[in-house]
Design an enzyme around this catalytic site. Sequence first.
Site, PDB file in Angstrom:
ATOM      1  N   LYS A 175      10.357 -77.695 -15.131  1.00 52.52           N
ATOM      2  CA  LYS A 175       9.742 -76.412 -15.535  1.00 52.52           C
ATOM      3  C   LYS A 175      10.681 -75.283 -15.139  1.00 52.52           C
ATOM      4  O   LYS A 175      11.231 -75.292 -14.025  1.00 52.52           O
ATOM      5  CB  LYS A 175       8.374 -76.285 -14.857  1.00 52.52           C
ATOM      6  CG  LYS A 175       7.571 -75.063 -15.294  1.00 52.52           C
ATOM      7  CD  LYS A 175       6.181 -75.069 -14.663  1.00 52.52           C
ATOM      8  CE  LYS A 175       5.365 -73.854 -15.049  1.00 52.52           C
ATOM      9  NZ  LYS A 175       4.006 -73.852 -14.457  1.00 52.52           N
ATOM     10  N   SER A 222       0.068 -73.175 -17.621  1.00 61.11           N
ATOM     11  CA  SER A 222       1.364 -72.620 -17.940  1.00 61.11           C
ATOM     12  C   SER A 222       2.475 -73.679 -18.089  1.00 61.11           C
ATOM     13  O   SER A 222       3.517 -73.378 -18.665  1.00 61.11           O
ATOM     14  CB  SER A 222       1.770 -71.619 -16.858  1.00 61.11           C
ATOM     15  OG  SER A 222       1.976 -72.275 -15.618  1.00 61.11           O
ATOM     16  N   SER A 277      -2.403 -75.061 -13.902  1.00 59.11           N
ATOM     17  CA  SER A 277      -1.268 -75.145 -14.831  1.00 59.11           C
ATOM     18  C   SER A 277      -0.597 -76.499 -14.966  1.00 59.11           C
ATOM     19  O   SER A 277       0.234 -76.679 -15.847  1.00 59.11           O
ATOM     20  CB  SER A 277      -0.211 -74.126 -14.440  1.00 59.11           C
ATOM     21  OG  SER A 277      -0.563 -72.892 -14.968  1.00 59.11           O
TER      22      SER A 277
HETATM   23  N1  GLN Z   1      -3.960 -70.088 -16.223  1.00 58.13           N
HETATM   24  C1  GLN Z   1      -4.001 -69.602 -14.875  1.00 58.13           C
HETATM   25  C2  GLN Z   1      -3.366 -68.248 -14.800  1.00 58.13           C
HETATM   26  O1  GLN Z   1      -3.026 -67.738 -15.801  1.00 58.13           O
HETATM   27  C3  GLN Z   1      -3.327 -70.584 -13.966  1.00 58.13           C
HETATM   28  C4  GLN Z   1      -1.864 -70.518 -14.072  1.00 58.13           C
HETATM   29  C5  GLN Z   1      -1.158 -71.473 -13.139  1.00 58.13           C
HETATM   30  O2  GLN Z   1      -1.756 -72.386 -12.596  1.00 58.13           O
HETATM   31  N2  GLN Z   1       0.104 -71.196 -12.949  1.00 58.13           N
HETATM   32  O3  GLN Z   1      -3.201 -67.692 -13.769  1.00 58.13           O
END
Ligand code: GLN
Length: 497
Positions: free
Chosen positions: A80, A155, A179
């Site tokens: 990532k 994400s 995410s």
């Molecule tokens: N979707 C959540 C956010 O936007 C979690 C994102 C994540 O776990 N990095 O914060």
Amino acid sequence: MVPCLREICYNTHMELYELGVREAQEGIAKGEFSCVELTQAVIDRRKAADGEVGAYLTFDEEQALALAKENPKSVPIAIKDLINVRGQPCTCASKILKGYVSPYDATVIANLRAGGFIPAGRVNMDEFAMGSSTENSGLGVTRNPYDLERVPGGSSGGSAAAVGGDLCIAALGTDTGGSIRQPASFCNCVGVKPSYGRVSRYGVTAFASSLDQVGPMTKCVDDAAILLRALAGCDPHDGTSAPDPVPDYLKEIEGASMKGVRIGLPKEYFEVSGLDPEVKRIVEEAVRDCEAAGAELVEISLPHTDYAMAVYYIIAPAEASANLARFDGVRYGHRSAEAKDVYSLYVKSRAEGFGPEVKRRIIMGTYVLSSGYYDAYYGKAQKVRTLIRRDFDEAFAKVDAIISPCAPTPAFKFGANQDPLTMYLNDLYTIPSALAGVCASSVPAGFTAADSLPVGVQFICGGFEEAKLLRVSKAFELMRPRRTLADFRKEKGRLSA
Ligand code: GLN
């Protein structure tokens, strides 16, 4: 097509890029192929199929092949794009870091190298990991390999699309509020969010430091166990990494079974109004199968669930606003050409470099930390976070694991969640356990009837109970034989490559 070089051990029709970590390690150990051939297969596969998926942001083929040559027994892993790898770009899918090349390895990368892996390819994500669909990437679009009109989740959407689309052997993701788990659910992968402190955060670009964890995204539970063992461990560079010894997770899950496992059903998680009926059906089937396989079902309550979203959207932006202050046009990445003085250099570089969701989070975070509001928002949220953690402590006094949907819906179409609040609701099931710091997984559970979209089920275990989590996940996986993208394609003809 890449020729399959090895003798048949699992599935005669498998291509090298379709292999998982364990299969790849076994093939290498038997001398059937080397890391160079494996890496070349991934490179060729990417050329053939990633045009339509868009999982990767960059892939330094020369570097990957050189690493493979030096480490012929290693397995290539997609990374990532917020994890630092020496000599590779690390953009966090943000224009503000475009062109930035990392001078050092994150601890997870050093651990991977030591554990017999090489970092190969950088995968897309929501900018700075803020989002649930990868639509917030400032650098590219990633499509769900199971339906190209739909998002891969986020994400860690690039990681999930790469694993689910057989564009890599396995990938690293990060999970702050879901995410790893939500995109794993959308793309038919296994994803594991380790307990907070299990894996070092050193060299992982910080979003919300009290929540961020790196974890494996893989084609099966065995692979997650192998990778997690390599990633985990105490790191003097990260004061929040825990000294607890790292078990041999793969060994721990040998003979995994549901017999006698007490599985908690949190009543609050099944009363959610936005729960898609197909997801509900698949999760209910999963619950019934666990029971039929010998698990004991226990109804539990996590009474502060309703507050988790609000708490997360105070704490995570607060921490993000502080963490992202370092991107100022002076030290890293984008520097505005319009600046006239130091102040306008900061303002313009940040205005030009950050995307809308990141700006929204910085503004929210700055607001909840500002004097006069700090006690009302941030201070209160911290107290409620403790109550949420206690809910889990009480639950785990009664059960071994909790089962729940991973996300309220399957993968949705691009643009379907324009309103940030509806997007935030995607993490309804993953945020409470993130706030509690416990470990959780997403395991493929089935496909929706109408659209054939993958749906994952979530298992949650207590802090540092990854061995138990992986055992339950594996026992569940045994009841759901892996359906590869190739199988899926044969049935649906969805992905042309
Ligand atoms: N979707 C959540 C956010 O936007 C979690 C994102 C994540 O776990 N990095 O914060």
